[in-house]
Design an enzyme around this catalytic site. Structure first.
Site, short mmCIF file in Angstrom:
data_model
loop_
_atom_site.label_atom_id
_atom_site.label_comp_id
_atom_site.label_asym_id
_atom_site.label_seq_id
_atom_site.Cartn_x
_atom_site.Cartn_y
_atom_site.Cartn_z
N ARG A 34 0.84 -1.21 0.00
CA ARG A 34 0.00 0.00 0.00
C ARG A 34 0.87 1.25 0.00
NH1 ARG A 34 -5.00 -1.76 0.33
NH2 ARG A 34 -5.41 -3.62 1.59
N ASP A 35 0.44 2.24 -0.82
CA ASP A 35 1.14 3.52 -0.87
C ASP A 35 1.00 4.23 0.47
OD1 ASP A 35 2.01 5.54 -3.49
OD2 ASP A 35 1.64 6.47 -1.54
N ASN A 92 4.48 6.78 -13.58
CA ASN A 92 4.91 8.17 -13.67
C ASN A 92 6.35 8.21 -14.17
OD1 ASN A 92 2.54 9.45 -12.72
ND2 ASN A 92 3.10 8.97 -10.60
N VAL A 101 10.30 8.46 -6.90
CA VAL A 101 11.10 7.31 -6.49
C VAL A 101 11.64 6.65 -7.75
CG1 VAL A 101 11.11 5.08 -5.31
CG2 VAL A 101 9.74 6.95 -4.38
N HIS A 105 8.01 1.37 -10.33
CA HIS A 105 6.80 1.01 -9.58
C HIS A 105 5.58 1.32 -10.41
CE1 HIS A 105 8.00 5.11 -8.52
NE2 HIS A 105 6.71 5.39 -8.44
N HIS A 107 1.58 2.02 -10.19
CA HIS A 107 0.49 2.36 -9.27
C HIS A 107 -0.77 1.60 -9.68
CE1 HIS A 107 2.31 6.16 -7.51
NE2 HIS A 107 3.03 6.05 -8.62
P1 5GP Z 1 5.91 8.34 -7.97
O1 5GP Z 1 5.41 9.75 -7.84
O2 5GP Z 1 7.42 8.25 -7.97
O3 5GP Z 1 5.28 7.64 -9.14
O4 5GP Z 1 5.33 7.59 -6.71
C1 5GP Z 1 6.05 7.25 -5.58
C2 5GP Z 1 5.03 6.81 -4.57
O5 5GP Z 1 5.68 6.11 -3.54
C3 5GP Z 1 4.26 7.95 -3.92
O6 5GP Z 1 2.87 7.77 -4.16
C4 5GP Z 1 4.62 7.84 -2.43
O7 5GP Z 1 3.51 8.12 -1.60
C5 5GP Z 1 5.07 6.41 -2.32
N1 5GP Z 1 6.10 6.18 -1.32
C6 5GP Z 1 7.28 6.85 -1.20
N2 5GP Z 1 8.02 6.32 -0.22
C7 5GP Z 1 7.28 5.30 0.31
C8 5GP Z 1 7.52 4.39 1.37
O8 5GP Z 1 8.56 4.38 2.03
N3 5GP Z 1 6.55 3.48 1.63
C9 5GP Z 1 5.38 3.43 0.91
N4 5GP Z 1 4.49 2.49 1.26
N5 5GP Z 1 5.13 4.28 -0.10
C10 5GP Z 1 6.06 5.21 -0.39
#
Ligand code: 5GP
Ligand code: ZN
Length: 119
Positions: A34-35, A92, A101, A105, A107
């Site tokens: 989970r995010d 993304n 990140v 990944h 979503h």
């Molecule tokens: P991005 O914007 O890079 O596509 O999404 C990164 C996602 O990773 C964000 O929605 C953020 O909330 C989530 N995220 C970042 N660090 C962590 C973490 O340590 N644990 C979890 N569960 N989610 C994370």
């Protein structure tokens, strides 16, 4: 990627279990969790266990991991009860898409009406 580098990557640490996460799916290639900052009632991230930087430069050797991510995302959608109501799979890429990140990944978003075009 060296061991020191993967210790600095939060999603390598989640895959290794050294950073806690609420995992909803695991197999030999990918993990779903989970995010931390959910944008929908169902918001799960699917990551390859092996560090891949992003979806913008896939290597031939990444094919199996990419297929495993998509299969896992669809299974998670079924298990989380959004397969019928609908869901969105999002990759993304870069600043304008808000990528924060740099460990690949996917979503999985669902459980509410998702606007289009996305914000
Ligand atoms: P991005 O914007 O890079 O596509 O999404 C990164 C996602 O990773 C964000 O929605 C953020 O909330 C989530 N995220 C970042 N660090 C962590 C973490 O340590 N644990 C979890 N569960 N989610 C994370
Ligand atoms: Zn990583």
């Amino acid at each position: 990627m060296s061991e020191a580098e993967s210790e600095r990557c939060p999603f390598c640490r989640i895959a290794a279990g050294t950073l806690p996460s609420e995992q909803v799916y695991r197999d030999e290639m990918v993990v779903g969790f989970r995010d931390l900052n959910p944008q929908a009632p169902v918001h799960v991230l699917v990551i390859p266990r092996r560090h891949i930087r992003g979806i913008n430069a896939p290597e031939a050797e990444d094919g199996a991991a990419l297929a495993a991510m998509v299969r896992a995302a669809n299974q998670i959608a079924r298990e989380q009860g959004v397969a019928e109501s609908g869901y969105r799979l999002v990759w993304n890429v870069g600043p304008n898409a808000g990528q924060s990140v740099f460990h690949l990944h996917l979503h999985v978003l669902g459980g509410r009406r998702l606007g289009w075009p996305p914000g």
